[in-house]
Design a protein around this motif. Sequence first.
Motif, PDB file in Angstrom:
ATOM      1  N   MET A   1       0.596   5.781   3.395  1.00 44.54           N
ATOM      2  CA  MET A   1      -0.177   4.545   3.309  1.00 44.54           C
ATOM      3  C   MET A   1      -1.423   4.631   4.177  1.00 44.54           C
ATOM      4  SD  MET A   1       1.659   1.313   5.249  1.00 44.54           S
ATOM      5  CE  MET A   1       0.376   0.417   6.103  1.00 44.54           C
ATOM      6  N   LEU A   2      -2.274   3.626   4.039  1.00 43.20           N
ATOM      7  CA  LEU A   2      -3.499   3.529   4.826  1.00 43.20           C
ATOM      8  C   LEU A   2      -3.270   2.569   5.994  1.00 43.20           C
ATOM      9  CD1 LEU A   2      -5.941   3.130   1.810  1.00 43.20           C
ATOM     10  CD2 LEU A   2      -5.483   5.216   3.101  1.00 43.20           C
ATOM     11  N   TYR A   3      -4.012   2.788   7.073  1.00 38.16           N
ATOM     12  CA  TYR A   3      -3.874   1.982   8.287  1.00 38.16           C
ATOM     13  C   TYR A   3      -5.257   1.577   8.787  1.00 38.16           C
ATOM     14  CZ  TYR A   3       0.755   4.181   8.423  1.00 38.16           C
ATOM     15  OH  TYR A   3       2.010   4.623   8.117  1.00 38.16           O
TER      16      TYR A   3
ATOM     17  N   ALA B   1      10.421   5.560   6.845  1.00 37.23           N
ATOM     18  CA  ALA B   1      11.822   5.290   6.501  1.00 37.23           C
ATOM     19  C   ALA B   1      12.010   4.612   5.144  1.00 37.23           C
ATOM     20  CB  ALA B   1      12.448   4.425   7.587  1.00 37.23           C
ATOM     21  N   LEU B   2      10.943   4.122   4.541  1.00 38.04           N
ATOM     22  CA  LEU B   2      11.068   3.427   3.258  1.00 38.04           C
ATOM     23  C   LEU B   2      11.386   4.399   2.133  1.00 38.04           C
ATOM     24  CD1 LEU B   2       7.985   1.044   3.400  1.00 38.04           C
ATOM     25  CD2 LEU B   2      10.380   0.363   3.482  1.00 38.04           C
ATOM     26  N   PRO B   3      12.185   3.950   1.152  1.00 35.89           N
ATOM     27  CA  PRO B   3      12.373   4.786  -0.053  1.00 35.89           C
ATOM     28  C   PRO B   3      11.059   4.846  -0.829  1.00 35.89           C
ATOM     29  CG  PRO B   3      13.362   2.619  -0.365  1.00 35.89           C
ATOM     30  CD  PRO B   3      12.891   2.682   1.065  1.00 35.89           C
ATOM     31  N   PRO B   4      10.909   5.795  -1.716  1.00 32.87           N
ATOM     32  CA  PRO B   4       9.678   5.862  -2.522  1.00 32.87           C
ATOM     33  C   PRO B   4       9.427   4.521  -3.222  1.00 32.87           C
ATOM     34  CG  PRO B   4      10.992   7.809  -2.860  1.00 32.87           C
ATOM     35  CD  PRO B   4      11.837   6.868  -2.047  1.00 32.87           C
TER      36      PRO B   4
ATOM     37  N   CYS C   1       0.814  -1.221   0.000  1.00 34.64           N
ATOM     38  CA  CYS C   1       0.000   0.000   0.000  1.00 34.64           C
ATOM     39  C   CYS C   1       0.848   1.272   0.000  1.00 34.64           C
ATOM     40  CB  CYS C   1      -0.929   0.009   1.221  1.00 34.64           C
ATOM     41  SG  CYS C   1      -2.024   1.443   1.327  1.00 34.64           S
ATOM     42  N   VAL C   2       2.090   1.164   0.450  1.00 34.43           N
ATOM     43  CA  VAL C   2       2.932   2.360   0.586  1.00 34.43           C
ATOM     44  C   VAL C   2       3.052   3.084  -0.749  1.00 34.43           C
ATOM     45  CG1 VAL C   2       5.226   3.231   1.175  1.00 34.43           C
ATOM     46  CG2 VAL C   2       4.213   1.376   2.527  1.00 34.43           C
ATOM     47  N   ASP C   3       2.765   4.358  -0.728  1.00 35.42           N
ATOM     48  CA  ASP C   3       2.804   5.261  -1.886  1.00 35.42           C
ATOM     49  C   ASP C   3       1.759   4.939  -2.957  1.00 35.42           C
ATOM     50  OD1 ASP C   3       4.856   6.807  -0.754  1.00 35.42           O
ATOM     51  OD2 ASP C   3       6.403   5.529  -1.622  1.00 35.42           O
ATOM     52  N   LEU C   4       0.789   4.092  -2.640  1.00 36.63           N
ATOM     53  CA  LEU C   4      -0.288   3.797  -3.583  1.00 36.63           C
ATOM     54  C   LEU C   4      -1.578   4.502  -3.168  1.00 36.63           C
ATOM     55  CD1 LEU C   4      -1.247   2.215  -6.093  1.00 36.63           C
ATOM     56  CD2 LEU C   4      -1.923   0.405  -4.526  1.00 36.63           C
TER      57      LEU C   4
END
Length: 108
Positions: free
Chosen positions: A32-34, A100-103, A9-12
Motif C-alpha cells: 500500500m501507499l503511505y 498481516a492482512l490477507p490478500p 489502498c491495500v493491494d491496489l
Amino acid sequence: MTYVIAEPCVDLLDKACVEECPVDCIYEGERMLYIHPDECVDCGACEPVCPVEAIYYEDDVPDEWKEYYNANVDFFVELGSPGGASKVGKQHFDHPLVAALPPQSHDE
C-alpha cells in the motif's frame, strides 16, 4: 494534521494520488501507499483522485480504519524523512498491520 491512507489502498496501489501530490510525500510500500505526516502540507490534492476513497483527512478517518493513522506514521520510523518519495523509490516492507492482512480483492 495530515492526510491518511487506509485499508482500501491495500493491494491496489493505484498511484493517482502520487501523481497529484505537489510535495512528493506519498511513499510506496510493498502492499500500500503511505503519506508522510511531516512532509504532507495538507493541500488535499490526493483525496479526490483516489479511485477507492482510501484517503482521509486525519480527523475524518472512519472508525473502522482509525489504526491506519498510526500505520502511516510508524511506516516512517526507520525510513525517517527523506524529503520526497521519488528519492527513495518503492520500499519493500509494510507496516505490520498491513503486512498481516490477507490478500485484498478489488474486483468490481
